[in-house]
Write a protein that holds these residues in place. Structure first.
Motif, PDB file in Angstrom:
ATOM      1  N   ALA A 197       0.673  -1.290  -0.076  1.00 38.75           N
ATOM      2  CA  ALA A 197       0.034  -0.039  -0.049  1.00 38.75           C
ATOM      3  C   ALA A 197       0.897   1.364   0.162  1.00 38.75           C
ATOM      4  N   ARG A 248       1.165   3.462  -3.162  1.00 37.65           N
ATOM      5  CA  ARG A 248       0.076   4.413  -2.637  1.00 37.65           C
ATOM      6  C   ARG A 248      -1.489   4.032  -3.128  1.00 37.65           C
ATOM      7  N   ALA A 249      -1.612   2.642  -2.696  1.00 30.54           N
ATOM      8  CA  ALA A 249      -2.854   2.019  -2.798  1.00 30.54           C
ATOM      9  C   ALA A 249      -3.644   2.059  -1.612  1.00 30.54           C
ATOM     10  N   ASP A 250      -4.869   1.802  -1.735  1.00 30.30           N
ATOM     11  CA  ASP A 250      -5.923   1.481  -0.490  1.00 30.30           C
ATOM     12  C   ASP A 250      -5.604   0.118   0.144  1.00 30.30           C
ATOM     13  N   GLU A 251      -5.160   0.144   1.319  1.00 36.20           N
ATOM     14  CA  GLU A 251      -5.017  -1.283   1.940  1.00 36.20           C
ATOM     15  C   GLU A 251      -6.145  -1.954   1.909  1.00 36.20           C
ATOM     16  N   LYS A 252      -7.213  -1.575   1.964  1.00 35.90           N
ATOM     17  CA  LYS A 252      -8.630  -2.449   1.815  1.00 35.90           C
ATOM     18  C   LYS A 252      -8.780  -2.909   0.595  1.00 35.90           C
ATOM     19  N   LYS A 253      -8.227  -2.379  -0.521  1.00 38.99           N
ATOM     20  CA  LYS A 253      -8.333  -3.087  -1.841  1.00 38.99           C
ATOM     21  C   LYS A 253      -7.268  -3.813  -2.230  1.00 38.99           C
TER      22      LYS A 253
END
Lengths: 131, 254
Positions: free
Chosen positions: A16, A20-25
């Motif tokens: 993440a 720079r990604a959303d951890e939930k995804k």
């Protein structure tokens, strides 16, 4: 000793941050390239972070095939050659090469590099380190 | 741009910081609030004096280093990273000359110049980029020379090393732009430092006559541009070789 769940948690956070990604995804099945948009420098970024977090050394080409794609022995007509697949298998045994070898297009390589593959790689690596 | 604390909380590493252009850059970055680590090799006394001159703020630290040796460079970078949470600015300044006509240059003249001027940049960039990628950004500033583009009589080795630095600058800029890292070079002309003192005293007015601005550059004038390239304001500048030469290269191109 690392529990598998701890590894999954740390790897998810690292990915993440690097992408720079959303951890939930991020799931174990997420493809780094297709689902999370990783580019080649991002792979380096992930390797650096894994090395720092888990205090290990990941030899070049062991987790991601850094130089394989520019090697004429391993790539022909947009496909990974048999020799290339063997090379990948030996360097990165934790990935699912069986499905990939059915249609070994370079462009399909992205599907092999999943979050789960990194977790498996680390699990084995850390188990060996702790023996 | 020159505000006293515009580089506050930034950590910088300057190679060859005890003398000449490097010293001016250390002073400039430190006076803008950065914590500045610098390396030196032979100038231990000058290095200590520079550290002492910032005693009040204590934000200048000297580390001995042979930039030609990758293990030495790695341990210097490790030392900085053990003490600091980030390393935001790298100035690859350390450089030497071993001038002579091409046919008179020894193997050693080539090796020394390439190992220091190019090898040093490679070693430091490699070690620092790793950290910059993980921290999500950084600034690399390479001190090159106008002869890197123009060539120069008696400077085949030096010119080749600086041309290599320029190409390295552009390549790294392209590779790491996506990680918020900028890589630029500064190409000074004739700057009044110890390194150029022999040439200046030998050819003095002859050189000056060829400089459209009519005078030599000062280390502080190079440092001012380095400080700008180190700042947040230069975010969109990368892969550039910025010439600071009072117009010298314009005439050399005739």
């Amino acid at each position: 000793m690392y529990e598998k769940n701890d590894i999954i948690k740390s790897v998810t956070t690292i990915i993440a941050q690097a992408l720079r990604a959303d951890e939930k995804k991020i799931t174990l099945q997420s493809s780094l390239i297709k689902d999370l948009g990783a580019e080649s420098i991002d792979f380096l970024d992930i390797v650096f972070r894994l090395e720092k977090t888990f205090k290990i050394k990941i030899p070049k080409g062991e987790l991601f095939p850094e130089k394989l794609l520019t090697d004429a022995r391993f790539v022909k007509d947009g496909k990974i050659t048999e020799a290339g697949i063997e090379e990948l298998k030996s360097k990165i045994p934790s990935a699912n090469w069986q499905d990939f070898s059915k249609n070994p297009l370079v462009s399909n390589l992205g599907e092999v590099f999943t979050v789960g593959m990194i977790v498996d790689y680390l699990y084995e690596k850390l188990a060996v380190a702790n023996k | 741009m020159t505000s006293v604390d515009s580089l506050k909380k930034k950590v910088a590493l300057v190679t060859g910081g005890a003398r000449g252009i490097g010293e001016a850059i250390v002073k400039r970055l430190a006076s803008q609030g950065a914590k500045v680590y610098f390396t030196y090799q032979s100038s231990a006394e000058k290095a200590q004096a520079l550290v002492r001159s910032f005693e009040k703020t204590g934000n200048v630290i000297a580390l001995p280093c042979d930039v030609r040796k990758s293990e030495n460079v790695e341990s210097v970078v490790d030392q900085v990273l053990e003490a600091e949470p980030t390393l935001d600015i790298l100035v690859n300044n350390a450089g030497i000359i071993r001038d002579g006509l091409f046919l008179a240059l020894s193997e050693e003249d080539w090796q020394e110049v390439m190992a220091t001027n190019l090898g040093g940049v490679i070693h430091f960039s490699k070690n620092v980029l790793r950290q910059m990628i993980m921290q999500g950004g950084g600034r690399i500033i390479n001190i090159s020379s106008i002869v890197g583009e123009l060539g120069g009589v008696g400077q085949a080795n030096y010119a080749a090393s600086k041309a290599a630095v320029n190409a390295l600058t552009k390549s790294l800029a392209a590779e790491y732009a996506a990680k918020n890292i900028t890589v630029n070079a500064i190409a000074p002309g004739m700057v009044e430092t110890e390194m150029t003192s022999a040439v200046r005293s030998a050819f003095g007015d002859k050189i000056k006559e060829r400089i459209p601005a009519g005078s030599y550059g000062q280390p502080e004038e190079i440092a001012a541009v380095a400080a700008f390239l180190a700042s947040e304001e230069s975010r969109y500048i990368t892969g550039q070789v910025i010439t600071i030469d009072g117009g010298l290269s314009l005439l050399s191109r005739r």
